[in-house]
Design a protein around this motif. Sequence first.
Motif, PDB file in Angstrom:
ATOM      1  N   VAL A  32      49.339  23.374 -28.350  1.00  0.00           N
ATOM      2  CA  VAL A  32      48.329  23.192 -27.302  1.00  0.00           C
ATOM      3  C   VAL A  32      48.356  24.387 -26.357  1.00  0.00           C
ATOM      4  N   TYR A  33      49.554  24.832 -25.998  1.00  0.00           N
ATOM      5  CA  TYR A  33      49.674  26.011 -25.133  1.00  0.00           C
ATOM      6  C   TYR A  33      49.048  27.236 -25.800  1.00  0.00           C
ATOM      7  N   SER A  34      49.378  27.433 -27.065  1.00  0.00           N
ATOM      8  CA  SER A  34      48.884  28.625 -27.758  1.00  0.00           C
ATOM      9  C   SER A  34      47.377  28.572 -27.971  1.00  0.00           C
ATOM     10  N   SER A  35      46.870  27.422 -28.427  1.00  0.00           N
ATOM     11  CA  SER A  35      45.453  27.325 -28.793  1.00  0.00           C
ATOM     12  C   SER A  35      44.519  27.289 -27.586  1.00  0.00           C
ATOM     13  N   TYR A 252      37.503  30.332 -41.486  1.00  0.00           N
ATOM     14  CA  TYR A 252      37.974  31.693 -41.212  1.00  0.00           C
ATOM     15  C   TYR A 252      39.403  31.670 -40.674  1.00  0.00           C
ATOM     16  N   ALA A 253      39.688  30.699 -39.790  1.00  0.00           N
ATOM     17  CA  ALA A 253      41.029  30.601 -39.209  1.00  0.00           C
ATOM     18  C   ALA A 253      42.066  30.346 -40.296  1.00  0.00           C
ATOM     19  N   MET A 254      41.765  29.420 -41.199  1.00  0.00           N
ATOM     20  CA  MET A 254      42.724  29.109 -42.270  1.00  0.00           C
ATOM     21  C   MET A 254      42.888  30.281 -43.218  1.00  0.00           C
ATOM     22  N   HIS A 255      41.794  31.018 -43.451  1.00  0.00           N
ATOM     23  CA  HIS A 255      41.876  32.203 -44.312  1.00  0.00           C
ATOM     24  C   HIS A 255      42.726  33.292 -43.653  1.00  0.00           C
ATOM     25  N   ASN A 256      42.568  33.472 -42.354  1.00  0.00           N
ATOM     26  CA  ASN A 256      43.327  34.501 -41.638  1.00  0.00           C
ATOM     27  C   ASN A 256      44.830  34.254 -41.714  1.00  0.00           C
ATOM     28  N   GLY A 257      45.225  32.979 -41.698  1.00  0.00           N
ATOM     29  CA  GLY A 257      46.645  32.652 -41.640  1.00  0.00           C
ATOM     30  C   GLY A 257      47.414  32.976 -42.902  1.00  0.00           C
ATOM     31  N   GLY A 258      46.787  32.767 -44.061  1.00  0.00           N
ATOM     32  CA  GLY A 258      47.501  33.006 -45.314  1.00  0.00           C
ATOM     33  C   GLY A 258      48.731  32.115 -45.429  1.00  0.00           C
ATOM     34  N   PHE A 259      49.732  32.597 -46.151  1.00  0.00           N
ATOM     35  CA  PHE A 259      50.939  31.803 -46.363  1.00  0.00           C
ATOM     36  C   PHE A 259      51.857  31.794 -45.145  1.00  0.00           C
ATOM     37  N   TRP A 260      51.929  32.916 -44.414  1.00  0.00           N
ATOM     38  CA  TRP A 260      52.961  33.049 -43.381  1.00  0.00           C
ATOM     39  C   TRP A 260      52.409  33.140 -41.966  1.00  0.00           C
ATOM     40  N   GLY A 261      51.082  33.238 -41.810  1.00  0.00           N
ATOM     41  CA  GLY A 261      50.463  33.202 -40.494  1.00  0.00           C
ATOM     42  C   GLY A 261      50.473  34.532 -39.758  1.00  0.00           C
ATOM     43  N   LEU A 262      49.691  34.598 -38.694  1.00  0.00           N
ATOM     44  CA  LEU A 262      49.598  35.797 -37.868  1.00  0.00           C
ATOM     45  C   LEU A 262      50.648  35.829 -36.770  1.00  0.00           C
ATOM     46  N   GLY A 263      51.371  34.739 -36.590  1.00  0.00           N
ATOM     47  CA  GLY A 263      52.365  34.656 -35.525  1.00  0.00           C
ATOM     48  C   GLY A 263      51.888  33.773 -34.397  1.00  0.00           C
ATOM     49  N   LEU A 264      52.802  33.058 -33.769  1.00  0.00           N
ATOM     50  CA  LEU A 264      52.459  32.152 -32.678  1.00  0.00           C
ATOM     51  C   LEU A 264      51.769  32.910 -31.548  1.00  0.00           C
ATOM     52  N   GLY A 265      50.579  32.463 -31.171  1.00  0.00           N
ATOM     53  CA  GLY A 265      49.812  33.081 -30.101  1.00  0.00           C
ATOM     54  C   GLY A 265      48.846  34.157 -30.560  1.00  0.00           C
ATOM     55  N   ASN A 266      48.855  34.485 -31.855  1.00  0.00           N
ATOM     56  CA  ASN A 266      48.047  35.604 -32.350  1.00  0.00           C
ATOM     57  C   ASN A 266      46.754  35.173 -33.042  1.00  0.00           C
ATOM     58  N   ILE A 285      44.220  26.163 -36.333  1.00  0.00           N
ATOM     59  CA  ILE A 285      44.963  27.162 -35.555  1.00  0.00           C
ATOM     60  C   ILE A 285      46.425  27.199 -35.996  1.00  0.00           C
ATOM     61  N   CYS A 286      46.976  26.042 -36.342  1.00  0.00           N
ATOM     62  CA  CYS A 286      48.357  25.998 -36.863  1.00  0.00           C
ATOM     63  C   CYS A 286      48.483  26.850 -38.120  1.00  0.00           C
ATOM     64  N   ILE A 287      47.514  26.709 -39.016  1.00  0.00           N
ATOM     65  CA  ILE A 287      47.550  27.492 -40.259  1.00  0.00           C
ATOM     66  C   ILE A 287      47.371  28.967 -39.960  1.00  0.00           C
ATOM     67  N   GLU A 288      46.471  29.298 -39.033  1.00  0.00           N
ATOM     68  CA  GLU A 288      46.216  30.699 -38.720  1.00  0.00           C
ATOM     69  C   GLU A 288      47.436  31.363 -38.090  1.00  0.00           C
ATOM     70  N   GLU A 289      48.107  30.677 -37.191  1.00  0.00           N
ATOM     71  CA  GLU A 289      49.222  31.291 -36.471  1.00  0.00           C
ATOM     72  C   GLU A 289      50.569  31.103 -37.175  1.00  0.00           C
ATOM     73  N   LEU A 290      50.781  29.926 -37.744  1.00  0.00           N
ATOM     74  CA  LEU A 290      52.090  29.614 -38.339  1.00  0.00           C
ATOM     75  C   LEU A 290      52.111  29.746 -39.849  1.00  0.00           C
ATOM     76  N   GLY A 291      50.928  29.812 -40.452  1.00  0.00           N
ATOM     77  CA  GLY A 291      50.852  29.982 -41.896  1.00  0.00           C
ATOM     78  C   GLY A 291      50.776  28.666 -42.644  1.00  0.00           C
ATOM     79  N   LEU A 292      50.373  28.750 -43.898  1.00  0.00           N
ATOM     80  CA  LEU A 292      50.203  27.558 -44.731  1.00  0.00           C
ATOM     81  C   LEU A 292      51.530  26.851 -44.975  1.00  0.00           C
ATOM     82  N   ILE A 293      52.606  27.610 -45.204  1.00  0.00           N
ATOM     83  CA  ILE A 293      53.899  27.014 -45.533  1.00  0.00           C
ATOM     84  C   ILE A 293      54.391  26.138 -44.379  1.00  0.00           C
ATOM     85  N   PHE A 294      54.401  26.672 -43.167  1.00  0.00           N
ATOM     86  CA  PHE A 294      54.871  25.909 -42.013  1.00  0.00           C
ATOM     87  C   PHE A 294      53.945  24.721 -41.742  1.00  0.00           C
ATOM     88  N   SER A 295      52.640  24.924 -41.928  1.00  0.00           N
ATOM     89  CA  SER A 295      51.683  23.844 -41.681  1.00  0.00           C
ATOM     90  C   SER A 295      51.854  22.711 -42.684  1.00  0.00           C
TER      91      SER A 295
END
Length: 393
Positions: A32-35, A252-266, A285-295
């Motif tokens: 919530v803070y990040s998004s 687009y957000a889920m595509h940007n994240g890929g497997f490992w994500g862009l990083g928390l807040g990015n 946003i979880c997938i975009e920042e944290l990646g598919l694996i973490f999500s």
Amino acid sequence: MSCTKKQSKLMYVDFYLLLPYFILCIIGILMVYSSSSYQLLDSELGTASKAIKQTYYFVFSFTCLCFVYRINLNVLRKPFVIYLLLGLTFLSIIMLPFIGTSVGGAKRWINLGVLLFQPSELVPFVLVLYLAAALSKTEHLHPFSFREYKRPIFVSLFFIVFVALQPNIAGASMIFILVLVLFLASGLSPWFMSMALVGFVVVKKTGTFLLLSLPTDWLPQKFGYLVTRFEVMQNPFIDPTGKGFQTSNAYYAMHNGGFWGLGLGNSIQKKGFLPAPDTDFIFAICIEELGLIFSLGILFLVFFMVGRLFLLGIRTKQLYYSYLYIGCGMLLCLQVSVNVGSLLGYIPMTGLTFPFISYGGSSLLILSLVLGTALNARATEQREIYPNQGGGQ
């Protein structure tokens, strides 16, 4: 071994349910803070204001969970309490047009000061309590009898219709499936369940065809949103800057994240591209920042709780507890399935939040009450079996 009543009940806490709850709520506060931080910064508000509110919601919801866990479970079986809850829920739905608060164009919330409360989110939980008490009167499974279960059927249909008329078709559909599963667990023929599911699919396909192919002037204005949502479900990119703006940007957000994500807040899409990034679309946003694996790990925690509740429902020897476990597990399963399913385009957008992660106090409070009830049932059952020591697995 002597111990006080409070100490003895605390010994039977099911940490297989409680620990995932804590982990998901903590992840939710962080997300919530990040998004929400970019939109808050753009509005010249404190970037942590929503995260702080979510923390307050969590503390309040956990306090309510503890209260529900501590009460005598037999209280929730008393007809007076059940019908009081049903009456208050119905009254809150009826009062929406007069005291309701409009959010996102829909007048489904009541402002309680501490939080915005959505009465339709309380209906599934109250129906679980009601049906668990009503269907377990005999304490023996037997073939489904319409005459015997006439009242539970009519009460369930009554609330399904009223939720649909809000309008909240998604909420009504979720309640319908929840009620159907509980009736199946009570002895309803699997053939009837299969026919109901086939009918549900046929109605969905036929409804989609009619909404998209025929003139919709006959539809009441408040149901006009259904056409748009079905169009977007068929093709999320049908109008990327208009009606498909939310869903396409979630892709687009889920595509940007890929497997490992862009990083928390990015996250990129939270910067004005994806509306409601902290509520309905927070999992994107979880997938975009944290990646598919973490999500997928987040999804695993939710479905672990669902699996645990179903397992307890299968193992218990008391029908009342079984209906409570299955009802609570199904409620949680439906909410996460509908949220992720609408995000992926398998069903129309619904507005349902992701359990324990999305911003908002109403959903978190109701789900905490659901979990508190299941934990209470587990502790009560285990204390009956192991009166002088902590329960087994």
